[in-house]
Design a protein around this motif. Structure first.
Motif, PDB file in Angstrom:
ATOM      1  N   VAL A 155       8.890  -1.307 -27.023  1.00 46.99           N
ATOM      2  CA  VAL A 155       8.332  -1.580 -25.695  1.00 46.99           C
ATOM      3  C   VAL A 155       8.277  -0.269 -24.927  1.00 46.99           C
ATOM      4  N   ARG A 156       7.126   0.022 -24.337  1.00 48.96           N
ATOM      5  CA  ARG A 156       6.936   1.257 -23.589  1.00 48.96           C
ATOM      6  C   ARG A 156       6.322   0.937 -22.238  1.00 48.96           C
ATOM      7  N   PHE A 157       6.969   1.389 -21.168  1.00 49.52           N
ATOM      8  CA  PHE A 157       6.430   1.216 -19.813  1.00 49.52           C
ATOM      9  C   PHE A 157       6.116   2.562 -19.185  1.00 49.52           C
ATOM     10  N   SER A 158       5.011   2.610 -18.480  1.00 48.52           N
ATOM     11  CA  SER A 158       4.610   3.722 -17.622  1.00 48.52           C
ATOM     12  C   SER A 158       3.569   3.150 -16.669  1.00 48.52           C
ATOM     13  N   THR A 159       3.460   3.722 -15.489  1.00 55.63           N
ATOM     14  CA  THR A 159       2.469   3.232 -14.531  1.00 55.63           C
ATOM     15  C   THR A 159       1.297   4.200 -14.511  1.00 55.63           C
ATOM     16  N   HIS A 160       0.235   3.825 -15.204  1.00 54.87           N
ATOM     17  CA  HIS A 160      -0.929   4.698 -15.335  1.00 54.87           C
ATOM     18  C   HIS A 160      -1.523   5.065 -13.979  1.00 54.87           C
ATOM     19  N   GLY A 170       0.527   7.872 -12.565  1.00 56.49           N
ATOM     20  CA  GLY A 170       0.671   9.048 -13.414  1.00 56.49           C
ATOM     21  C   GLY A 170       2.078   9.299 -13.918  1.00 56.49           C
ATOM     22  N   GLY A 171       2.866   8.244 -14.059  1.00 58.72           N
ATOM     23  CA  GLY A 171       4.238   8.398 -14.555  1.00 58.72           C
ATOM     24  C   GLY A 171       5.047   7.155 -14.285  1.00 58.72           C
ATOM     25  N   LEU A 172       6.307   7.346 -13.931  1.00 59.99           N
ATOM     26  CA  LEU A 172       7.218   6.219 -13.742  1.00 59.99           C
ATOM     27  C   LEU A 172       7.267   5.756 -12.289  1.00 59.99           C
ATOM     28  N   SER A 173       7.131   4.449 -12.131  1.00 56.63           N
ATOM     29  CA  SER A 173       7.237   3.829 -10.806  1.00 56.63           C
ATOM     30  C   SER A 173       8.330   2.763 -10.843  1.00 56.63           C
ATOM     31  N   LEU A 174       8.636   2.211  -9.698  1.00 52.38           N
ATOM     32  CA  LEU A 174       9.612   1.133  -9.615  1.00 52.38           C
ATOM     33  C   LEU A 174       9.199  -0.040 -10.498  1.00 52.38           C
ATOM     34  N   ARG A 176      -0.733   2.614  -6.462  1.00 55.87           N
ATOM     35  CA  ARG A 176      -1.729   3.606  -6.849  1.00 55.87           C
ATOM     36  C   ARG A 176      -1.378   4.938  -6.191  1.00 55.87           C
ATOM     37  N   GLY A 177      -1.500   5.986  -6.956  1.00 58.03           N
ATOM     38  CA  GLY A 177      -1.298   7.324  -6.411  1.00 58.03           C
ATOM     39  C   GLY A 177       0.094   7.869  -6.651  1.00 58.03           C
ATOM     40  N   GLN A 178       0.163   9.180  -6.649  1.00 58.39           N
ATOM     41  CA  GLN A 178       1.414   9.863  -6.980  1.00 58.39           C
ATOM     42  C   GLN A 178       2.503   9.678  -5.933  1.00 58.39           C
ATOM     43  N   ASP A 179       2.154   9.142  -4.775  1.00 57.96           N
ATOM     44  CA  ASP A 179       3.179   8.852  -3.769  1.00 57.96           C
ATOM     45  C   ASP A 179       4.193   7.841  -4.287  1.00 57.96           C
ATOM     46  N   HIS A 180       3.818   7.082  -5.311  1.00 58.64           N
ATOM     47  CA  HIS A 180       4.698   6.049  -5.850  1.00 58.64           C
ATOM     48  C   HIS A 180       5.488   6.497  -7.075  1.00 58.64           C
ATOM     49  N   LEU A 181       5.345   7.770  -7.470  1.00 61.17           N
ATOM     50  CA  LEU A 181       6.186   8.298  -8.551  1.00 61.17           C
ATOM     51  C   LEU A 181       7.630   8.305  -8.079  1.00 61.17           C
ATOM     52  N   LEU A 182       8.530   7.880  -8.949  1.00 64.13           N
ATOM     53  CA  LEU A 182       9.944   7.867  -8.580  1.00 64.13           C
ATOM     54  C   LEU A 182      10.542   9.266  -8.669  1.00 64.13           C
ATOM     55  N   PRO A 183      11.429   9.598  -7.737  1.00 69.58           N
ATOM     56  CA  PRO A 183      12.139  10.878  -7.838  1.00 69.58           C
ATOM     57  C   PRO A 183      13.154  10.837  -8.975  1.00 69.58           C
ATOM     58  N   GLU A 184      13.531  11.997  -9.457  1.00 64.42           N
ATOM     59  CA  GLU A 184      14.442  12.116 -10.605  1.00 64.42           C
ATOM     60  C   GLU A 184      15.748  11.358 -10.423  1.00 64.42           C
ATOM     61  N   GLU A 242      19.744  -6.754  -9.924  1.00 59.54           N
ATOM     62  CA  GLU A 242      18.938  -6.534  -8.712  1.00 59.54           C
ATOM     63  C   GLU A 242      17.501  -6.178  -9.079  1.00 59.54           C
ATOM     64  N   LEU A 243      17.319  -5.295 -10.061  1.00 56.14           N
ATOM     65  CA  LEU A 243      15.967  -4.941 -10.504  1.00 56.14           C
ATOM     66  C   LEU A 243      15.245  -6.161 -11.068  1.00 56.14           C
ATOM     67  N   ALA A 244      15.937  -6.944 -11.893  1.00 55.00           N
ATOM     68  CA  ALA A 244      15.327  -8.115 -12.524  1.00 55.00           C
ATOM     69  C   ALA A 244      14.932  -9.182 -11.504  1.00 55.00           C
ATOM     70  N   SER A 245      15.579  -9.193 -10.363  1.00 56.60           N
ATOM     71  CA  SER A 245      15.272 -10.200  -9.341  1.00 56.60           C
ATOM     72  C   SER A 245      14.044  -9.821  -8.497  1.00 56.60           C
ATOM     73  N   ARG A 246      13.603  -8.603  -8.606  1.00 55.45           N
ATOM     74  CA  ARG A 246      12.458  -8.127  -7.815  1.00 55.45           C
ATOM     75  C   ARG A 246      11.150  -8.447  -8.515  1.00 55.45           C
ATOM     76  N   HIS A 247      10.046  -8.222  -7.807  1.00 53.69           N
ATOM     77  CA  HIS A 247       8.715  -8.435  -8.374  1.00 53.69           C
ATOM     78  C   HIS A 247       7.881  -7.175  -8.187  1.00 53.69           C
ATOM     79  N   CYS A 248       6.978  -6.964  -9.103  1.00 52.69           N
ATOM     80  CA  CYS A 248       6.087  -5.796  -9.053  1.00 52.69           C
ATOM     81  C   CYS A 248       5.056  -5.954  -7.944  1.00 52.69           C
ATOM     82  N   SER A 249       4.585  -4.824  -7.467  1.00 53.49           N
ATOM     83  CA  SER A 249       3.503  -4.806  -6.493  1.00 53.49           C
ATOM     84  C   SER A 249       2.489  -3.766  -6.935  1.00 53.49           C
ATOM     85  N   PRO A 250       1.237  -3.943  -6.547  1.00 54.44           N
ATOM     86  CA  PRO A 250       0.214  -2.957  -6.944  1.00 54.44           C
ATOM     87  C   PRO A 250       0.547  -1.576  -6.374  1.00 54.44           C
TER      88      PRO A 250
END
Length: 112
Positions: free
Chosen positions: A87-92, A95-99, A16-24, A6-14
């Motif tokens: 390989v390292r991912f983070s969403t600058h 400020g951390g991990l996003s979808l 910005r902002g901490q509202d998009h940080l994923l919860p634990e 399911e994750l692999a079938s999705r596409h990224c979107s722009p």
């Protein structure tokens, strides 16, 4: 459909902002779907080391990964060696991990 598929079938979107940080709870769930990926840097990034038999296979993987990253407009940090790629991912921009990090990690899993 598995969470990885399911994750692999999705596409990224722009994002910005901490509202998009994923919860634990989301981070843990997504991480459980990604074999051998781990949180690093105080939980602000995810990483996996892919190992290959030779330099040619290593570079083929890097080139395929670069294509995916370009298409998704979400780019990992890479450490490329003769027989492995870290390989390292983070969403600058958040400020951390996003979808987006988990979408791209799932796409990379399909390459490895």
């Amino acid at each position: 459909m598995s969470l990885l598929a399911e994750l692999a079938s999705r596409h990224c979107s722009p994002l910005r902002g901490q509202d998009h940080l994923l919860p634990e709870d989301k981070i843990r769930g997504y991480l459980n779907a990604l074999p051998d990926w781990e949180r690093i840097e105080d939980g602000q990034a995810i990483s996996k080391t892919y190992r290959f038999g030779d330099y040619y296979r290593t570079m083929a993987f890097v080139n395929a990964l670069a294509f995916v990253a370009h298409r998704e407009d979400h780019h990992p940090d890479l450490s490329v060696h003769y027989d492995r790629v870290v390989v390292r991912f983070s969403t600058h921009d958040v400020g951390g991990l996003s979808l987006n990090d988990f979408i791209c990690a799932a796409k990379v899993e399909q390459l490895g």
